[in-house]
Design a protein around this motif. Structure first.
Motif, PDB file in Angstrom:
ATOM      1  N   TRP A 167      52.124 -16.856  34.257  1.00  0.00           N
ATOM      2  CA  TRP A 167      51.629 -17.350  32.972  1.00  0.00           C
ATOM      3  C   TRP A 167      50.327 -18.090  33.200  1.00  0.00           C
ATOM      4  CZ3 TRP A 167      53.039 -16.395  28.080  1.00  0.00           C
ATOM      5  CH2 TRP A 167      54.288 -15.788  27.872  1.00  0.00           C
ATOM      6  N   LEU A 168      49.337 -17.772  32.380  1.00  0.00           N
ATOM      7  CA  LEU A 168      48.065 -18.474  32.388  1.00  0.00           C
ATOM      8  C   LEU A 168      47.968 -19.317  31.118  1.00  0.00           C
ATOM      9  CD1 LEU A 168      45.721 -15.449  33.278  1.00  0.00           C
ATOM     10  CD2 LEU A 168      47.148 -16.812  34.819  1.00  0.00           C
ATOM     11  N   ARG A 169      47.176 -20.356  31.185  1.00  0.00           N
ATOM     12  CA  ARG A 169      46.873 -21.131  29.982  1.00  0.00           C
ATOM     13  C   ARG A 169      45.396 -21.461  30.000  1.00  0.00           C
ATOM     14  NH1 ARG A 169      46.688 -26.524  28.647  1.00  0.00           N
ATOM     15  NH2 ARG A 169      47.819 -27.239  30.498  1.00  0.00           N
ATOM     16  N   LEU A 170      44.712 -21.059  28.952  1.00  0.00           N
ATOM     17  CA  LEU A 170      43.301 -21.375  28.769  1.00  0.00           C
ATOM     18  C   LEU A 170      43.200 -22.275  27.550  1.00  0.00           C
ATOM     19  CD1 LEU A 170      41.735 -17.825  29.320  1.00  0.00           C
ATOM     20  CD2 LEU A 170      42.377 -19.540  31.028  1.00  0.00           C
ATOM     21  N   GLY A 171      42.840 -23.543  27.767  1.00  0.00           N
ATOM     22  CA  GLY A 171      42.937 -24.507  26.674  1.00  0.00           C
ATOM     23  C   GLY A 171      44.386 -24.605  26.243  1.00  0.00           C
ATOM     24  N   ASP A 172      44.647 -24.321  24.970  1.00  0.00           N
ATOM     25  CA  ASP A 172      46.023 -24.356  24.464  1.00  0.00           C
ATOM     26  C   ASP A 172      46.615 -22.964  24.273  1.00  0.00           C
ATOM     27  OD1 ASP A 172      45.940 -27.128  24.346  1.00  0.00           O
ATOM     28  OD2 ASP A 172      45.204 -27.153  22.277  1.00  0.00           O
ATOM     29  N   ILE A 173      45.931 -21.926  24.734  1.00  0.00           N
ATOM     30  CA  ILE A 173      46.388 -20.555  24.550  1.00  0.00           C
ATOM     31  C   ILE A 173      47.095 -20.060  25.808  1.00  0.00           C
ATOM     32  CG2 ILE A 173      45.723 -18.181  24.010  1.00  0.00           C
ATOM     33  CD1 ILE A 173      45.290 -20.111  21.724  1.00  0.00           C
ATOM     34  N   TYR A 174      48.307 -19.544  25.626  1.00  0.00           N
ATOM     35  CA  TYR A 174      49.065 -18.978  26.733  1.00  0.00           C
ATOM     36  C   TYR A 174      48.796 -17.475  26.830  1.00  0.00           C
ATOM     37  CZ  TYR A 174      51.717 -23.305  27.192  1.00  0.00           C
ATOM     38  OH  TYR A 174      52.072 -24.611  27.398  1.00  0.00           O
ATOM     39  N   LEU A 175      48.733 -17.017  28.078  1.00  0.00           N
ATOM     40  CA  LEU A 175      48.520 -15.597  28.351  1.00  0.00           C
ATOM     41  C   LEU A 175      49.470 -15.176  29.460  1.00  0.00           C
ATOM     42  CD1 LEU A 175      45.466 -17.171  28.288  1.00  0.00           C
ATOM     43  CD2 LEU A 175      44.793 -14.813  27.863  1.00  0.00           C
ATOM     44  N   GLU A 176      50.003 -13.982  29.337  1.00  0.00           N
ATOM     45  CA  GLU A 176      50.915 -13.447  30.343  1.00  0.00           C
ATOM     46  C   GLU A 176      50.178 -12.384  31.159  1.00  0.00           C
ATOM     47  OE1 GLU A 176      55.461 -11.612  30.538  1.00  0.00           O
ATOM     48  OE2 GLU A 176      54.349 -11.660  28.636  1.00  0.00           O
ATOM     49  N   PHE A 177      50.119 -12.591  32.470  1.00  0.00           N
ATOM     50  CA  PHE A 177      49.458 -11.639  33.363  1.00  0.00           C
ATOM     51  C   PHE A 177      50.491 -10.879  34.175  1.00  0.00           C
ATOM     52  CE2 PHE A 177      48.241 -10.779  37.755  1.00  0.00           C
ATOM     53  CZ  PHE A 177      47.224  -9.856  37.562  1.00  0.00           C
ATOM     54  N   SER A 178      50.291  -9.561  34.287  1.00  0.00           N
ATOM     55  CA  SER A 178      51.176  -8.728  35.110  1.00  0.00           C
ATOM     56  C   SER A 178      50.338  -7.679  35.832  1.00  0.00           C
ATOM     57  CB  SER A 178      52.230  -8.011  34.262  1.00  0.00           C
ATOM     58  OG  SER A 178      53.043  -8.926  33.581  1.00  0.00           O
ATOM     59  N   PRO A 179      50.435  -7.608  37.175  1.00  0.00           N
ATOM     60  CA  PRO A 179      49.854  -6.462  37.873  1.00  0.00           C
ATOM     61  C   PRO A 179      50.759  -5.252  37.655  1.00  0.00           C
ATOM     62  CG  PRO A 179      50.917  -7.938  39.431  1.00  0.00           C
ATOM     63  CD  PRO A 179      51.044  -8.584  38.076  1.00  0.00           C
ATOM     64  N   ILE A 180      50.186  -4.112  37.321  1.00  0.00           N
ATOM     65  CA  ILE A 180      51.004  -2.930  37.039  1.00  0.00           C
ATOM     66  C   ILE A 180      50.415  -1.721  37.741  1.00  0.00           C
ATOM     67  CG2 ILE A 180      51.838  -3.778  34.806  1.00  0.00           C
ATOM     68  CD1 ILE A 180      49.757  -2.008  33.449  1.00  0.00           C
ATOM     69  N   SER A 181      51.283  -0.738  37.979  1.00  0.00           N
ATOM     70  CA  SER A 181      50.850   0.502  38.606  1.00  0.00           C
ATOM     71  C   SER A 181      50.244   1.435  37.560  1.00  0.00           C
ATOM     72  CB  SER A 181      52.043   1.188  39.272  1.00  0.00           C
ATOM     73  OG  SER A 181      52.978   1.605  38.285  1.00  0.00           O
ATOM     74  N   ALA A 182      49.605   2.487  38.032  1.00  0.00           N
ATOM     75  CA  ALA A 182      49.046   3.485  37.119  1.00  0.00           C
ATOM     76  C   ALA A 182      50.145   4.129  36.285  1.00  0.00           C
ATOM     77  CB  ALA A 182      48.278   4.540  37.907  1.00  0.00           C
ATOM     78  N   ALA A 183      51.312   4.348  36.898  1.00  0.00           N
ATOM     79  CA  ALA A 183      52.436   4.958  36.174  1.00  0.00           C
ATOM     80  C   ALA A 183      52.931   4.034  35.068  1.00  0.00           C
ATOM     81  CB  ALA A 183      53.573   5.278  37.138  1.00  0.00           C
ATOM     82  N   GLU A 184      52.988   2.726  35.347  1.00  0.00           N
ATOM     83  CA  GLU A 184      53.421   1.772  34.320  1.00  0.00           C
ATOM     84  C   GLU A 184      52.403   1.684  33.183  1.00  0.00           C
ATOM     85  OE1 GLU A 184      55.991  -1.563  36.783  1.00  0.00           O
ATOM     86  OE2 GLU A 184      53.818  -1.467  37.096  1.00  0.00           O
ATOM     87  N   ALA A 185      51.121   1.753  33.525  1.00  0.00           N
ATOM     88  CA  ALA A 185      50.085   1.736  32.495  1.00  0.00           C
ATOM     89  C   ALA A 185      50.191   2.956  31.591  1.00  0.00           C
ATOM     90  CB  ALA A 185      48.706   1.666  33.146  1.00  0.00           C
ATOM     91  N   GLU A 186      50.454   4.124  32.185  1.00  0.00           N
ATOM     92  CA  GLU A 186      50.600   5.349  31.406  1.00  0.00           C
ATOM     93  C   GLU A 186      51.831   5.290  30.518  1.00  0.00           C
ATOM     94  OE1 GLU A 186      50.331   8.956  29.618  1.00  0.00           O
ATOM     95  OE2 GLU A 186      48.785   7.815  30.674  1.00  0.00           O
ATOM     96  N   ALA A 187      52.932   4.728  31.038  1.00  0.00           N
ATOM     97  CA  ALA A 187      54.156   4.600  30.247  1.00  0.00           C
ATOM     98  C   ALA A 187      53.924   3.683  29.047  1.00  0.00           C
ATOM     99  CB  ALA A 187      55.292   4.065  31.111  1.00  0.00           C
ATOM    100  N   ALA A 188      53.155   2.605  29.244  1.00  0.00           N
ATOM    101  CA  ALA A 188      52.853   1.700  28.138  1.00  0.00           C
ATOM    102  C   ALA A 188      52.017   2.401  27.076  1.00  0.00           C
ATOM    103  CB  ALA A 188      52.115   0.464  28.662  1.00  0.00           C
TER     104      ALA A 188
END
Length: 291
Positions: free
Chosen positions: A84-105
């Motif tokens: 989890w990242l936070r920039l100021g008061d905004i939360y962001l979720e970071f995930s490293p993903i494979s090419a196969a996972e990106a295609e599935a999304a």
């Protein structure tokens, strides 16, 4: 390694951003082709995500309110895992993903767009059919579990259709949905989306939300110009995918079609059907009278 970044602005749809190892992503309130977060706690040019030396790195760009990784303030840090990242008061979720996972999304997004296009309302002739189809369409597109439709008549609203909620659950103080989200959508004439109740202070402290263990909420006003004809509400308890800006675009198009149907077919039968619904003001009063 590709990546996925999902930003959760308060009271808005999530912003899903695929990360390309070949291009750095600038994040801020005034970035051009990067991820724009229009929030006063975010600096104009706040941070940058880039893939270097075999890893994604978060670099703060001299922001006023800082950049954080899992609660720790950082200036330049590799992101070796989902976090989890936070920039100021905004939360962001970071995930490293494979090419196969990106295609599935991407396939999942295409399937949802197809679902939105095929969930048509223009062939319906009866109010009950329209309300049921609208509600089911919103619940399915938002990947929620339950919901209901409000319709307006004079100065009050009535619950006219519901899914996975009995009349007794709706009309009693045991109702565990978000009255506040519905009020905000109707008062401000705009859609309300909350993807993570815990990140939105205005909802996280609500007794009904806490008791119902609600995780996500979407409420779409049905508008004719600035007049609210009603609203479609849906929520879920189980964890689920974020309701993104693309999802909201589909949902709002769906709600707009329903509102056009209602506006074009206002008859005495429609008004009578509203009169026979559950009085929303009475539901709210019973709900708020409970400690």
């Amino acid at each position: 390694m590709q990546g996925r970044l999902t930003a959760y602005p308060p009271d808005q749809a999530a912003i899903a951003c695929p990360l390309d190892p070949a291009a750095a992503l600038r994040i801020g309130r005034a970035v051009g082709d990067g991820l724009r977060l229009d929030h006063p706690s975010v600096s104009r040019h706040h941070a940058e995500l880039a893939y270097r030396d075999g890893a994604w790195r978060l670099r703060d760009l001299g922001s006023k309110n800082g950049s954080f990784v899992d609660g720790i303030r950082v200036h330049d840090m590799p992101l070796a895992r989902a976090c989890w990242l936070r920039l100021g008061d905004i939360y962001l979720e970071f995930s490293p993903i494979s090419a196969a996972e990106a295609e599935a999304a991407e396939r999942g997004q295409r399937a949802r767009r197809v679902s939105a296009r095929t969930a048509r309302l223009d062939g319906l002739a009866q109010l009950d059919d329209l309300l049921e189809a609208s509600l089911r369409g919103v619940v399915e597109l938002a990947q929620c579990e339950r919901g209901f439709v409000l319709l307006a008549h004079d100065d009050r609203f009535a619950v006219r259709a519901s899914l996975a909620l009995t009349p007794a659950q709706l009309s009693s103080s045991a109702f565990s949905g978000s009255v506040s989200a519905i009020r905000r959508a109707l008062d401000q004439r705009r859609s309300v989306v909350v993807n993570d109740i815990g990140l939105d202070p205005w909802l996280a402290s609500r007794a009904s939300v806490v008791a119902g263990e609600i995780s996500a909420v979407v409420c779409l006003p049905l508008l004719e110009g600035r007049q609210a004809l009603g609203a479609i509400y849906a929520d879920r308890v189980r964890p689920g995918p974020a309701i993104t800006t693309l999802d909201l675009e589909l949902l709002e198009a769906f709600a707009e079609t329903a509102a056009l149907w209602l506006a074009a077919r206002r008859t005495s039968d429609l008004l009578a059907s509203v009169e026979s619904g559950l009085d929303w003001d009475a539901i709210v009063a019973a709900h708020e009278a409970t400690p």
